[in-house]
Design a protein around this motif. Structure first.
Motif, PDB file in Angstrom:
ATOM      1  N   SER A  96     101.177  57.970   4.637  1.00 23.17           N
ATOM      2  CA  SER A  96     102.296  57.607   5.498  1.00 23.17           C
ATOM      3  C   SER A  96     102.666  58.752   6.439  1.00 23.17           C
ATOM      4  O   SER A  96     102.910  58.536   7.629  1.00 23.17           O
ATOM      5  CB  SER A  96     103.505  57.223   4.640  1.00 23.17           C
ATOM      6  OG  SER A  96     104.604  56.871   5.445  1.00 23.17           O
ATOM      7  N   GLU A  97     102.685  59.951   5.924  1.00 26.76           N
ATOM      8  CA  GLU A  97     103.027  61.124   6.750  1.00 26.76           C
ATOM      9  C   GLU A  97     101.994  61.349   7.849  1.00 26.76           C
ATOM     10  O   GLU A  97     102.337  61.696   8.984  1.00 26.76           O
ATOM     11  CB  GLU A  97     103.144  62.365   5.857  1.00 26.76           C
ATOM     12  CG  GLU A  97     104.390  62.358   4.981  1.00 26.76           C
ATOM     13  CD  GLU A  97     104.392  63.495   3.970  1.00 26.76           C
ATOM     14  OE1 GLU A  97     103.378  64.244   3.916  1.00 26.76           O
ATOM     15  OE2 GLU A  97     105.385  63.642   3.231  1.00 26.76           O
ATOM     16  N   LYS A  98     100.728  61.126   7.525  1.00 26.54           N
ATOM     17  CA  LYS A  98      99.665  61.309   8.522  1.00 26.54           C
ATOM     18  C   LYS A  98      99.761  60.253   9.629  1.00 26.54           C
ATOM     19  O   LYS A  98      99.580  60.558  10.812  1.00 26.54           O
ATOM     20  CB  LYS A  98      98.295  61.234   7.845  1.00 26.54           C
ATOM     21  CG  LYS A  98      97.951  62.449   7.001  1.00 26.54           C
ATOM     22  CD  LYS A  98      96.586  62.287   6.358  1.00 26.54           C
ATOM     23  CE  LYS A  98      96.201  63.523   5.540  1.00 26.54           C
ATOM     24  NZ  LYS A  98      94.873  63.346   4.895  1.00 26.54           N
ATOM     25  N   ILE A  99     100.032  59.004   9.239  1.00 25.98           N
ATOM     26  CA  ILE A  99     100.165  57.938  10.244  1.00 25.98           C
ATOM     27  C   ILE A  99     101.373  58.212  11.131  1.00 25.98           C
ATOM     28  O   ILE A  99     101.318  58.032  12.351  1.00 25.98           O
ATOM     29  CB  ILE A  99     100.277  56.553   9.567  1.00 25.98           C
ATOM     30  CG1 ILE A  99      99.001  56.220   8.791  1.00 25.98           C
ATOM     31  CG2 ILE A  99     100.536  55.465  10.628  1.00 25.98           C
ATOM     32  CD1 ILE A  99      99.084  54.954   7.967  1.00 25.98           C
ATOM     33  N   ASP A 100     102.459  58.676  10.519  1.00 27.14           N
ATOM     34  CA  ASP A 100     103.663  58.991  11.289  1.00 27.14           C
ATOM     35  C   ASP A 100     103.384  60.107  12.292  1.00 27.14           C
ATOM     36  O   ASP A 100     103.814  60.049  13.455  1.00 27.14           O
ATOM     37  CB  ASP A 100     104.793  59.391  10.344  1.00 27.14           C
ATOM     38  CG  ASP A 100     106.115  59.579  11.065  1.00 27.14           C
ATOM     39  OD1 ASP A 100     106.331  58.920  12.105  1.00 27.14           O
ATOM     40  OD2 ASP A 100     106.941  60.381  10.600  1.00 27.14           O
ATOM     41  N   GLN A 101     102.661  61.112  11.863  1.00 21.98           N
ATOM     42  CA  GLN A 101     102.311  62.218  12.758  1.00 21.98           C
ATOM     43  C   GLN A 101     101.479  61.693  13.939  1.00 21.98           C
ATOM     44  O   GLN A 101     101.689  62.075  15.096  1.00 21.98           O
ATOM     45  CB  GLN A 101     101.530  63.288  12.004  1.00 21.98           C
ATOM     46  CG  GLN A 101     101.155  64.490  12.880  1.00 21.98           C
ATOM     47  CD  GLN A 101     100.167  65.432  12.207  1.00 21.98           C
ATOM     48  OE1 GLN A 101      99.393  65.018  11.341  1.00 21.98           O
ATOM     49  NE2 GLN A 101     100.190  66.695  12.594  1.00 21.98           N
ATOM     50  N   LEU A 102     100.529  60.812  13.629  1.00 18.28           N
ATOM     51  CA  LEU A 102      99.688  60.229  14.673  1.00 18.28           C
ATOM     52  C   LEU A 102     100.529  59.452  15.677  1.00 18.28           C
ATOM     53  O   LEU A 102     100.430  59.657  16.893  1.00 18.28           O
ATOM     54  CB  LEU A 102      98.643  59.306  14.043  1.00 18.28           C
ATOM     55  CG  LEU A 102      97.791  58.512  15.035  1.00 18.28           C
ATOM     56  CD1 LEU A 102      96.741  59.409  15.674  1.00 18.28           C
ATOM     57  CD2 LEU A 102      97.139  57.312  14.350  1.00 18.28           C
ATOM     58  N   MET A 103     101.378  58.554  15.168  1.00 17.58           N
ATOM     59  CA  MET A 103     102.150  57.684  16.056  1.00 17.58           C
ATOM     60  C   MET A 103     103.208  58.463  16.825  1.00 17.58           C
ATOM     61  O   MET A 103     103.507  58.141  17.980  1.00 17.58           O
ATOM     62  CB  MET A 103     102.801  56.552  15.258  1.00 17.58           C
ATOM     63  CG  MET A 103     101.813  55.601  14.588  1.00 17.58           C
ATOM     64  SD  MET A 103     100.469  55.035  15.665  1.00 17.58           S
ATOM     65  CE  MET A 103     101.370  54.290  17.021  1.00 17.58           C
ATOM     66  N   GLN A 104     103.770  59.484  16.210  1.00 17.31           N
ATOM     67  CA  GLN A 104     104.736  60.316  16.912  1.00 17.31           C
ATOM     68  C   GLN A 104     104.052  61.060  18.053  1.00 17.31           C
ATOM     69  O   GLN A 104     104.637  61.267  19.128  1.00 17.31           O
ATOM     70  CB  GLN A 104     105.396  61.305  15.957  1.00 17.31           C
ATOM     71  CG  GLN A 104     106.569  62.064  16.560  1.00 17.31           C
ATOM     72  CD  GLN A 104     107.697  61.134  16.999  1.00 17.31           C
ATOM     73  OE1 GLN A 104     108.213  60.350  16.206  1.00 17.31           O
ATOM     74  NE2 GLN A 104     108.070  61.204  18.268  1.00 17.31           N
ATOM     75  N   SER A 105     102.784  61.447  17.837  1.00 19.05           N
ATOM     76  CA  SER A 105     102.021  62.118  18.895  1.00 19.05           C
ATOM     77  C   SER A 105     101.834  61.188  20.087  1.00 19.05           C
ATOM     78  O   SER A 105     101.990  61.601  21.237  1.00 19.05           O
ATOM     79  CB  SER A 105     100.647  62.558  18.365  1.00 19.05           C
ATOM     80  OG  SER A 105     100.784  63.510  17.344  1.00 19.05           O
TER      81      SER A 105
END
Length: 480
Positions: A25-34
């Motif tokens: 979840s944290e990795k996907i959030d980082q991706l989408m926030q980027s």
């Protein structure tokens, strides 16, 4: 000892599952926030595996004017995702014996031009092999057709009966909104109720999609997202459009990410149509297009993809069938300079879920060029481009299309001289790219520089012999 090992393994699994989910979840959030940070995503994301939610989050604004953020309840226009629903509606009626895939338009729409309608089958329209012209490519679509307030049948009678076919039905593939508009009218005629009522009763209500429907101008719709465009001047309201009349069963539906997940689950378990019908829809024809969806492979597993785009909105649903992974992207800020990057986002999320290596998005060159331009003007923007070409944090690989988009943005804003400088830069950076010279020639012609325009169109023909547009423009410029 053996019993202890089993217990230890079970305890590790219990601990690992939540930990893995949190990290994912944290990795996907980082991706989408980027993507959100570089203005390439403004909407909702939902990711599930085996029917369980791995990630769900909203980014950006549903309404910039009122500063209302997107939320899980936000309703988005889903554009051509509507075609998937229309295809399933057709197959429901096929299974009831009310539609035959190999019968023609004329068999179901008696008012349709007999000479034209008797040549084209339901199957050909589902597969985009009808040969019909795509009405949304008409020059007057956005200025005239998009604003009409007439019934879909009246619209079809006036604008969807062009007798000049692009090719003999069934011989070629050509993506065509006309096909799915007519299919919606066939669904309504056979079911003896409006398309939107049929979809509600036979799909939305059956799977519990309470926040989905067809977008009509008069409806007061709670939690509706406004549509925006994003270009080098920032966000602006998307061009208005009467979704009901102008896109109908080809693109007028709206939904939420949660409702779209219910829809994908229903398709997985054959809750709406049989396995045999689904197999037909999921089988690619002349291209990667099946019957309302696009079909691909990921690690030799089947992937069913349905993109959609309409004024101010973009959407993508990706169903990784064998991996049991669903990825839903709904966005209310279709950016003029984005390109088809939603597939890249879905592919990266898939990599994250499967614990594979992935990369975060790089900053688009034009994104920063636009900022420099607004602050300092065109020459500093060009200097900036030249300086950062070797900087790994910027996406240089797509700079040809980005420079092209930047130039057209300036051209449409009446900043012709600045646009010319950008197009000229593109021809120097990409001296073998015909499109760069074509855009430069167009801008030169618009600026009254006839001879320079001719020279650049001739360069287009050198790089791309027989180019239709260059040939046509040269005849006009030379007075032939």
């Amino acid at each position: 000892m053996k019993k202890r090992s089993i217990i230890l393994l079970l305890l590790l699994l219990i601990i690992w599952n939540p930990l893995w989910s949190q990290i994912t979840s944290e990795k996907i959030d980082q991706l989408m926030q980027s993507y959100s940070d570089i203005k390439k995503f403004n909407g909702n994301v939902l990711v599930t595996k085996n029917g369980n939610i791995l990630f769900s989050k909203s980014y950006g604004m549903a309404d910039f004017e009122w500063k209302m953020p997107n939320s899980a309840q936000t309703k988005f226009r889903i554009g051509s995702n509507s075609k998937f629903f229309t295809s399933v509606a057709v197959f429901q009626l096929v299974e009831k014996g009310k539609i035959n895939l190999d019968k023609t338009i004329s068999d179901y729409l008696p008012w349709f031009d007999k000479e034209l309608g008797s040549k084209i089958t339901v199957r050909q329209m589902l597969a985009h092999t009808s040969g019909l012209k795509n009405y949304t490519e008409r020059a007057d679509f956005y200025d005239v057709l998009a604003h009409l307030e007439i019934t879909p049948e009246q619209f079809a009678k006036q604008y969807l009966q062009d007798k000049e076919l692009l090719f003999q039905p069934g011989t070629k593939y050509n993506y065509c909104n006309t096909d799915y508009y007519l299919l919606g009218l066939i669904v309504g005629a056979v079911a003896q109720k409006p398309y939107e009522q049929y979809i509600k009763e036979n799909i939305f209500d059956k799977v519990g999609m309470k926040n989905s429907g067809i977008d009509t101008p008069s409806e007061i719709l709670d939690q509706r997202a406004r549509g925006y465009e994003y270009d080098f001047n920032g966000y602006k309201n998307a061009r208005p459009i009467n979704m009901y009349t102008s896109t109908y069963s080809a693109g007028a539906l709206y939904s939420t990410s949660a409702d779209m997940e219910l829809w994908m689950q229903a398709m997985d378990r054959n809750a709406l149509i049989s396995e045999a019908s689904k197999k037909l829809i999921y089988t690619p024809g002349m291209t990667t297009h099946g019957l309302g969806v696009f079909i691909g492979k990921m690690n030799n597993g089947l992937v069913v993809v349905r993109p959609g785009a309409i004024n101010g909105f973009s959407a993508l649903t990706s169903n990784f069938i064998d991996d049991k992974i669903h990825i839903i992207l709904l966005d209310n800020s279709s950016a003029n300079r984005r390109g088809n990057h939603f597939e890249d986002i879905a592919g990266t999320i898939y990599q994250i879920v499967n614990n594979k290596t992935y990369e975060l998005p790089k900053i688009p060159v034009s994104y920063k060029m636009g900022e420099v331009y607004k602050l300092s003007g065109i020459l500093p923007a060009i200097d900036f481009y030249k300086k950062i070409k070797a900087d790994s944090q910027y996406n240089i690989t797509q700079s040809a299309s980005e420079l092209n988009s930047f130039g057209y943005s300036l051209l449409k804003s009446g900043k012709n001289k600045d646009a010319l400088k950008i197009f000229e830069l593109a021809t120097k950076e990409f001296p073998t790219l015909a499109n760069a010279f074509d855009s430069y020639a167009e801008a030169l012609a618009e600026d009254g520089q006839k001879q320079e325009a001719i020279r650049n169109y001739e360069r287009v023909l050198e790089l791309s012999p027989g180019d239709n547009n260059a040939t046509k423009q040269l005849k006009i410029l030379k007075g032939n």
